[in-house]
Scaffold this active site. Sequence first.
Site, PDB file in Angstrom:
ATOM      1  N   LYS A  55      25.204  54.308  88.593  1.00  0.00           N
ATOM      2  CA  LYS A  55      24.807  55.718  88.637  1.00  0.00           C
ATOM      3  C   LYS A  55      24.272  56.008  90.036  1.00  0.00           C
ATOM      4  O   LYS A  55      23.328  55.373  90.500  1.00  0.00           O
ATOM      5  CB  LYS A  55      23.730  55.996  87.585  1.00  0.00           C
ATOM      6  CG  LYS A  55      23.195  57.422  87.661  1.00  0.00           C
ATOM      7  CD  LYS A  55      22.281  57.753  86.498  1.00  0.00           C
ATOM      8  CE  LYS A  55      21.686  59.140  86.649  1.00  0.00           C
ATOM      9  NZ  LYS A  55      20.861  59.517  85.504  1.00  0.00           N
ATOM     10  N   LYS A 107      29.040  57.096  87.271  1.00  0.00           N
ATOM     11  CA  LYS A 107      28.591  58.485  87.277  1.00  0.00           C
ATOM     12  C   LYS A 107      28.150  58.876  88.675  1.00  0.00           C
ATOM     13  O   LYS A 107      27.450  58.092  89.313  1.00  0.00           O
ATOM     14  CB  LYS A 107      27.406  58.589  86.306  1.00  0.00           C
ATOM     15  CG  LYS A 107      26.780  59.950  86.211  1.00  0.00           C
ATOM     16  CD  LYS A 107      25.560  59.871  85.336  1.00  0.00           C
ATOM     17  CE  LYS A 107      24.869  61.214  85.341  1.00  0.00           C
ATOM     18  NZ  LYS A 107      23.598  61.195  84.698  1.00  0.00           N
TER      19      LYS A 107
END
Length: 324
Positions: free
Chosen positions: A196, A249
């Site tokens: 992330k 992400k």
Amino acid sequence: MYPLRRNRRLRTSEAIRSLVRETVITPDDFLVPLFIVEGKGVKEEIPSMPGYYRYSQDLLPAEVKKLWSLGLKAVLLFVKVDDSLKDNTGKEALNPDGLMQRAIKTIKNAVPDMLVMTDVALDPFSSFGHDGIVSEGKIINDHTNAVLAEMALSHAKAGADFVAPSDMMDGRIFEIRTLLEDEGFHDTGIMSYSAKYASAFYGPFRDALDSAPGFGDKKTYQMDPANRDEAIKETLMDIEEGADIVMVKPGLCYLDIVRDVRDSVDVPVAVYQVSGEYAMLKAAVEKGWLDHDSVMLEQITAIKRAGAHIIASYFAKDVVKLIS
Ligand code: PBG
């Protein structure tokens, strides 16, 4: 060799194009993010996410039944809590009667087969808007892990099928897996936000949950967008620690990472097409500059082609309506 091979023969009609198409989008690809608020009869549009809403709990049964009827079988829950409940200990995140814990039960009651995944991170509950416990301006790793593990356990007790830690603390997957095992939740899965990035694309989401950091940024825990090899290190460590599904992400700017991860792991790979990606397309469409449906489908197809087994997307409903 030309003219023995003419590649255009395989493009002459929709029938042949669909026959040889390598990537096909289906409702099975999606995980639907849901934003949940306190109150009754609340369905409020998020200003920076046109067409996307926060729902109060009483409206959730109708919404998840609708999703189920469209073939969407998995949801990812986020809650927006009142400022008065935020502190620096994560207390409300552990409340067995908190909004998240109640929402899990409501959804499971309405559609028992719906797969319920829950966000595990402290930012919506933090008076500092950070994903962990803060001390002297720093996010304290191990102390945060202990709270995240309790938070995950409380979601599991409420009936969550999967917990989804989105905080990027070191070692949190191990702490969560260990506590779930100790408490007998062997079948509760973990979808780890393993790679992330500290992205500027999360802005609209932070509006949706009123969870923007009160000081500084998230660069001491989320990854530097410049790094590629590090994504593999993070992902492999999470798998060692017990992640069942790993995630990259955001989506579109990180498709090289998606392919690297997909080629390096033996677990399903999820991709989160984040709020800023949604907002950008909506804004361009509002201006009349892009065609909504075709750009949406092209983006989702690109994410799957890059290697995603699972796509968390605010477009899930729109896509499924379009392709059905
Ligand atoms: C918080 C969290 C964020 C998102 C998912 N979980 C925001 C952040 O890290 O600041 C972003 C999702 C989106 O932008 O759609 N732990």
